[in-house]
Design an enzyme around this catalytic site. Structure first.
Site, PDB file in Angstrom:
ATOM      1  N   ARG A 161      28.574  39.277  48.931  1.00  0.00           N
ATOM      2  CA  ARG A 161      29.878  39.435  48.269  1.00  0.00           C
ATOM      3  C   ARG A 161      30.349  40.874  48.337  1.00  0.00           C
ATOM      4  NH1 ARG A 161      28.361  42.574  44.600  1.00  0.00           N
ATOM      5  NH2 ARG A 161      30.536  42.818  43.920  1.00  0.00           N
ATOM      6  N   GLY A 162      31.564  41.116  47.941  1.00  0.00           N
ATOM      7  CA  GLY A 162      32.108  42.471  47.916  1.00  0.00           C
ATOM      8  C   GLY A 162      32.847  42.766  49.206  1.00  0.00           C
ATOM      9  N   ALA A 163      34.083  43.198  49.083  1.00  0.00           N
ATOM     10  CA  ALA A 163      34.963  43.292  50.251  1.00  0.00           C
ATOM     11  C   ALA A 163      34.366  43.996  51.473  1.00  0.00           C
ATOM     12  CB  ALA A 163      36.289  43.948  49.828  1.00  0.00           C
TER      13      ALA A 163
ATOM     14  N   ASP B 201      39.902  44.484  46.739  1.00  0.00           N
ATOM     15  CA  ASP B 201      39.641  43.471  47.758  1.00  0.00           C
ATOM     16  C   ASP B 201      40.766  43.382  48.765  1.00  0.00           C
ATOM     17  OD1 ASP B 201      38.072  42.664  45.201  1.00  0.00           O
ATOM     18  OD2 ASP B 201      37.083  41.678  46.895  1.00  0.00           O
TER      19      ASP B 201
ATOM     20  N   ASN C 296      41.902  42.930  42.872  1.00  0.00           N
ATOM     21  CA  ASN C 296      40.513  43.228  42.583  1.00  0.00           C
ATOM     22  C   ASN C 296      39.992  42.189  41.599  1.00  0.00           C
ATOM     23  OD1 ASN C 296      38.267  45.106  43.070  1.00  0.00           O
ATOM     24  ND2 ASN C 296      38.437  45.594  40.898  1.00  0.00           N
ATOM     25  N   LYS C 297      38.704  42.275  41.291  1.00  0.00           N
ATOM     26  CA  LYS C 297      38.082  41.309  40.405  1.00  0.00           C
ATOM     27  C   LYS C 297      38.919  41.053  39.157  1.00  0.00           C
ATOM     28  CE  LYS C 297      35.270  39.475  41.055  1.00  0.00           C
ATOM     29  NZ  LYS C 297      35.510  38.220  41.764  1.00  0.00           N
TER      30      LYS C 297
HETATM   31  C1  LIG Z   1      35.718  46.132  46.578  1.00  0.00           C
HETATM   32  S1  LIG Z   1      34.148  45.563  46.908  1.00  0.00           S
HETATM   33  C2  LIG Z   1      33.620  44.973  45.390  1.00  0.00           C
HETATM   34  C3  LIG Z   1      34.562  43.951  44.923  1.00  0.00           C
HETATM   35  O1  LIG Z   1      34.037  42.652  45.131  1.00  0.00           O
HETATM   36  C4  LIG Z   1      34.117  41.966  43.922  1.00  0.00           C
HETATM   37  O2  LIG Z   1      34.477  40.656  44.106  1.00  0.00           O
HETATM   38  P1  LIG Z   1      33.324  39.552  44.424  1.00  0.00           P
HETATM   39  O3  LIG Z   1      32.122  39.935  43.638  1.00  0.00           O
HETATM   40  O4  LIG Z   1      33.962  38.264  43.984  1.00  0.00           O
HETATM   41  O5  LIG Z   1      33.115  39.636  45.906  1.00  0.00           O
HETATM   42  C5  LIG Z   1      35.133  42.711  43.115  1.00  0.00           C
HETATM   43  O6  LIG Z   1      36.441  42.361  43.452  1.00  0.00           O
HETATM   44  C6  LIG Z   1      34.834  44.123  43.480  1.00  0.00           C
HETATM   45  O7  LIG Z   1      35.853  45.024  43.237  1.00  0.00           O
END
Ligand SMILES: CSC[C@H]1O[C@H](OP(=O)(O)O)[C@H](O)[C@@H]1O
Length: 380
Positions: free
Chosen positions: A64-66, A253, A263-264
């Site tokens: 996960r994570g952009a 993201d 973003n989250k």
């Molecule tokens: C910008 S990378 C980290 C980013 O990823 C998270 O989302 P997810 O855990 O659902 O992939 C969140 O948006 C963070 O800011």
């Protein structure tokens, strides 16, 4: 059927986290990813031998994570090519795995383009597969370098915004080495402040429902010996009211052409609180997160995730009765609203930190410069 298996990882060094790596055992190339749904309780690696396995890992948030999604997408195309699977089919499935983080599509596109260019030039499938892998490795390396540079620019910005004294920084979700080829985005800046002796307190939003803050940012902060405190997302307001927050640092993201930041979920309320309490709200993201093809925030597709992530405790994975495999925290059958992200308008963003410097305010000429930098990166 997706082909993947899990294995425990020898306990990693306190500060080294490898979220993803390409490996070439005798039985053929594989992509090894750290299963983030098992953290912090267990460090478990998923060994993916085909794109469907990686798609499953992305959809489940094991990966996960952009920025990491972009790296994974590129390696996923390279894996399909190296294993003789249909590259177009793999690229389409990977790009569609999650819609909001533009980095995923960027990474898939880079490896796919390199593959086809090499195939057209050489007519050789092996050379084309090698070209896709080289593109993935390059993106991986570039992201690590971007992470290092953002940390430097971000630390300098904090010193400018908050002269003297230690910084009390609030962050949301997880933006460290677990989402990056390097030390992360916003968390990379926090780590730079910590290493410079300028981090007085890291306030960590738990980040419901998947608890990326409680499970992952706390995990990374502890490994670096930071002074950090976990809080429920709802408690952030009282921290601002008490004057306990000097700055908010978050990732992104997708950044639309008008400077809107996806973003989250829970990020937008922090931006409103920061504005109300006159606290800097800083977004840290590599230029691969800027999407000039998306004109504004309303055009950003917000991923709607399964309701059971809200009605059950599904991470860290625990073997209990819920419909989604988690511990029910609401009556069975409860409907839930579970957008994975929200959008912060540019006027609430104090600055965007990229690897090429700081953009502030996120309007007018400064925004035009951000878009120009993004074009240079995207066009290569
Ligand atoms: C910008 S990378 C980290 C980013 O990823 C998270 O989302 P997810 O855990 O659902 O992939 C969140 O948006 C963070 O800011």
């Amino acid at each position: 059927m997706a082909d993947q298996y899990a294995r425990s990882r020898e306990h990693s060094e306190p500060t080294e986290i490898s979220a993803i790596r390409w490996d070439e055992p005798p039985e053929g190339p594989v992509l090894v990813v750290l299963d983030q749904t098992r953290l912090p309780a267990e460090e478990v690696e998923l060994v993916c031998t085909d794109a469907p396995a990686l798609v499953e890992a992305i959809r489940s948030l094991a990966v996960r994570g952009a920025p990491l999604l972009g790296i994974a997408g590129a390696y996923g195309v390279a894996l399909a090519a190296a294993r003789g699977f249909d590259v177009e089919e793999a690229a389409a499935a990977l790009a569609a795995a999650r819609p909001t983080a533009v980095n995923l599509a960027v990474g898939v596109h880079r490896a796919r383009t390199a593959y086809h260019a090499a195939l057209a030039e050489t007519g050789d499938q092996d050379k084309a597969a090698e070209a896709a892998l080289a593109a993935a490795r390059t993106l991986h390396r570039q992201d690590a370098e971007a992470s290092r540079r953002m940390a430097g620019h971000g630390l300098a910005l904090l010193e400018e915004l908050l002269p003297g004294g230690g910084h009390r920084i609030l962050t949301h979700c997880n933006t460290g080495a677990l989402i990056s080829g390097g030390q992360g985005t916003a968390f990379g800046v926090v780590l730079a402040a910590h290493r410079a002796g300028r981090l007085r307190r890291l306030w960590v939003d738990e980040t419901r429902p998947m608890l990326q803050g409680a499970r992952l940012t706390a995990y990374e902060a502890a490994r670096h010996g930071m002074a950090y405190t976990l809080l429920t997302d709802d408690a952030a307001g009282s921290l601002f009211a008490a004057g306990e927050v000097d700055a908010v640092l978050v990732g992104a993201d997708r950044i639309a052409a008008d400077g809107s930041v996806a973003n989250k979920v829970g990020t937008y309320p922090l931006a409103v609180l920061a504005r109300y309490h006159h606290v800097p709200f800083v977004v840290v993201a590599p230029l691969t997160t800027v999407d000039l093809g998306t004109p504004d925030g309303a055009s950003i597709e917000i991923e709607q995730r399964p309701g059971h992530e809200v009605t059950e405790i599904t991470v860290p994975q625990v073997p209990v009765a819920g419909l989604g495999g988690g511990t029910p925290v609401a009556p069975l059958g409860t409907q839930a609203y579970n957008p994975a992200f929200d959008v912060t308008p540019p006027e609430l963003v104090t600055a965007i930190v990229t690897e090429e410097g700081v953009v502030s305010p996120v309007t007018g000429e400064a925004l035009d410069e951000l878009c120009a930098r993004s074009r240079r990166v995207t066009m290569g």
